[in-house]
Write a protein that holds these residues in place. Structure first.
Motif, PDB file in Angstrom:
ATOM      1  N   TYR A   1       0.843  -1.198   0.000  1.00 42.09           N
ATOM      2  CA  TYR A   1       0.000   0.000   0.000  1.00 42.09           C
ATOM      3  C   TYR A   1       0.886   1.260   0.000  1.00 42.09           C
ATOM      4  O   TYR A   1       1.875   1.330   0.748  1.00 42.09           O
ATOM      5  CB  TYR A   1      -0.892   0.011   1.245  1.00 42.09           C
ATOM      6  N   VAL A   2       0.486   2.229  -0.856  1.00 39.27           N
ATOM      7  CA  VAL A   2       1.108   3.572  -0.870  1.00 39.27           C
ATOM      8  C   VAL A   2      -0.031   4.583  -0.828  1.00 39.27           C
ATOM      9  O   VAL A   2      -1.143   4.301  -1.282  1.00 39.27           O
ATOM     10  CB  VAL A   2       1.997   3.784  -2.115  1.00 39.27           C
ATOM     11  N   THR A   3       0.217   5.762  -0.298  1.00 38.16           N
ATOM     12  CA  THR A   3      -0.818   6.785  -0.260  1.00 38.16           C
ATOM     13  C   THR A   3      -1.124   7.270  -1.667  1.00 38.16           C
ATOM     14  O   THR A   3      -0.252   7.381  -2.535  1.00 38.16           O
ATOM     15  CB  THR A   3      -0.389   7.963   0.619  1.00 38.16           C
ATOM     16  N   ASP A   4      -2.436   7.495  -1.907  1.00 40.12           N
ATOM     17  CA  ASP A   4      -2.863   7.935  -3.245  1.00 40.12           C
ATOM     18  C   ASP A   4      -2.406   9.361  -3.548  1.00 40.12           C
ATOM     19  O   ASP A   4      -2.504   9.805  -4.698  1.00 40.12           O
ATOM     20  CB  ASP A   4      -4.404   7.833  -3.324  1.00 40.12           C
ATOM     21  N   LEU A   5      -1.830  10.017  -2.548  1.00 39.87           N
ATOM     22  CA  LEU A   5      -1.379  11.402  -2.750  1.00 39.87           C
ATOM     23  C   LEU A   5      -0.257  11.499  -3.771  1.00 39.87           C
ATOM     24  O   LEU A   5      -0.184  12.474  -4.533  1.00 39.87           O
ATOM     25  CB  LEU A   5      -0.935  11.979  -1.396  1.00 39.87           C
ATOM     26  N   TYR A   6       0.583  10.438  -3.825  1.00 37.45           N
ATOM     27  CA  TYR A   6       1.753  10.497  -4.717  1.00 37.45           C
ATOM     28  C   TYR A   6       1.591   9.605  -5.948  1.00 37.45           C
ATOM     29  O   TYR A   6       2.549   9.377  -6.675  1.00 37.45           O
ATOM     30  CB  TYR A   6       3.012  10.085  -3.946  1.00 37.45           C
ATOM     31  N   VAL A   7       0.376   9.052  -6.183  1.00 38.92           N
ATOM     32  CA  VAL A   7       0.084   8.314  -7.427  1.00 38.92           C
ATOM     33  C   VAL A   7      -0.643   9.298  -8.333  1.00 38.92           C
ATOM     34  O   VAL A   7      -1.775   9.717  -8.038  1.00 38.92           O
ATOM     35  CB  VAL A   7      -0.753   7.047  -7.157  1.00 38.92           C
ATOM     36  N   LEU A   8      -0.017   9.687  -9.443  1.00 35.41           N
ATOM     37  CA  LEU A   8      -0.542  10.746 -10.298  1.00 35.41           C
ATOM     38  C   LEU A   8      -1.591  10.161 -11.249  1.00 35.41           C
ATOM     39  O   LEU A   8      -1.364   9.938 -12.443  1.00 35.41           O
ATOM     40  CB  LEU A   8       0.606  11.391 -11.067  1.00 35.41           C
ATOM     41  N   SER A   9      -2.829   9.888 -10.680  1.00 35.73           N
ATOM     42  CA  SER A   9      -3.926   9.331 -11.487  1.00 35.73           C
ATOM     43  C   SER A   9      -4.880  10.414 -11.958  1.00 35.73           C
ATOM     44  O   SER A   9      -5.692  10.180 -12.861  1.00 35.73           O
ATOM     45  CB  SER A   9      -4.707   8.287 -10.669  1.00 35.73           C
ATOM     46  N   GLY A  10      -4.862  11.613 -11.362  1.00 33.99           N
ATOM     47  CA  GLY A  10      -5.718  12.692 -11.764  1.00 33.99           C
ATOM     48  C   GLY A  10      -7.067  12.681 -11.045  1.00 33.99           C
ATOM     49  O   GLY A  10      -7.835  13.627 -11.179  1.00 33.99           O
ATOM     50  N   ARG A  11      -7.433  11.593 -10.288  1.00 30.40           N
ATOM     51  CA  ARG A  11      -8.702  11.542  -9.540  1.00 30.40           C
ATOM     52  C   ARG A  11      -8.523  10.588  -8.358  1.00 30.40           C
ATOM     53  O   ARG A  11      -7.559   9.808  -8.305  1.00 30.40           O
ATOM     54  CB  ARG A  11      -9.855  11.102 -10.445  1.00 30.40           C
TER      55      ARG A  11
END
Length: 245
Positions: free
Chosen positions: A227-237
């Motif tokens: 698990y990684v925080t979604d803050l640093y996954v550049l998905s746009g949403r």
């Protein structure tokens, strides 16, 4: 008058002789008279029953009358019942004599002729058999319907792939759960792309440049999954994958 011993003996002899003569005369008279008639046991019955009683006595002269001690009406019924006795069983027929065995024709022959083999009997004539009718061809057995080839299961959809933030040279930590304090199972280099498998709510994370979020992504990088925080996954949403089970 005086009687002497000799005269007394003579008187006794004369008396004995007279007694013997009298006994012989009585016996002779009885013999000439014949046997005494039997008492008529039917004379005490009514006139209509008397004849039946005498007929029964004549048919069974030697049998004792077991009905004479009964009343006249019962005695007649008893005697009538005695007339219908079960006749004796007929004697069994004599056994049939056994048939004599046929004489052996070889006994009168010489020993050499007795041992000679007998001539075999001629073979029985064989009749020609009619030709057998041709049999109809057997119907082919029904074949089972061919099974349709199994439809391959649709391939699971490929998880979406997104790049990670590359502003900081520090690698992104992969945790065993959606919490900062969970065990670290791997690291993702800055700017590397990861496949997002699913998402789950977790600890809050904030950054002046990327904002704030509580969503964590279960990502796969190489052979490591975490698990990684979604803050640093550049998905746009925020929502890009289904919820983790």
């Amino acid at each position: 008058m005086t009687v002497g011993p000799r005269s007394g003996r003579s008187v006794l002899i004369v008396l004995l002789a007279a007694l013997v003569i009298a006994a012989v005369g009585v016996a002779t008279a009885r013999a000439s008279a014949g046997p005494r008639p039997a008492p008529d046991r039917c004379s005490k019955l009514e006139p209509q029953d008397r004849e039946a009683c005498r007929s029964s006595s004549r048919s069974h002269p030697s049998a004792p009358d077991r009905c004479r001690k009964l009343e006249p009406a019962d005695a007649q019924a008893c005697r009538n019942a005695g007339k219908h006795r079960t006749p004796p069983k007929p004697p069994k027929p004599p056994k049939r004599p056994k048939r004599p065995k046929p004489a052996d024709p070889c006994r009168a022959l010489a020993p050499a002729d007795m041992q000679s083999p007998r001539k075999p009997a001629p073979p029985a004539p064989t009749c020609p058999q009619p030709p057998a009718a041709p049999s109809a061809p057997a119907a082919p057995a029904p074949q089972p319907p061919a099974k349709a080839p199994p439809v391959p299961a649709p391939a699971p959809p490929r998880p979406p792939v997104f790049p990670t933030a590359h502003d900081d040279a520090i690698p992104l930590a992969m945790h065993a759960g959606p919490h900062v304090g969970d065990r670290i199972v791997g690291r993702v280099p800055a700017g590397a792309s990861v496949a997002v498998l699913c998402q789950a709510p977790g600890d809050r994370a904030s950054d002046p440049k990327y904002g704030t979020t509580t969503w964590w992504d279960l990502v796969r990088y190489g052979s490591a999954t975490g698990y990684v925080t979604d803050l640093y996954v550049l998905s746009g949403r925020d929502r890009v994958a289904p919820l983790c089970p």
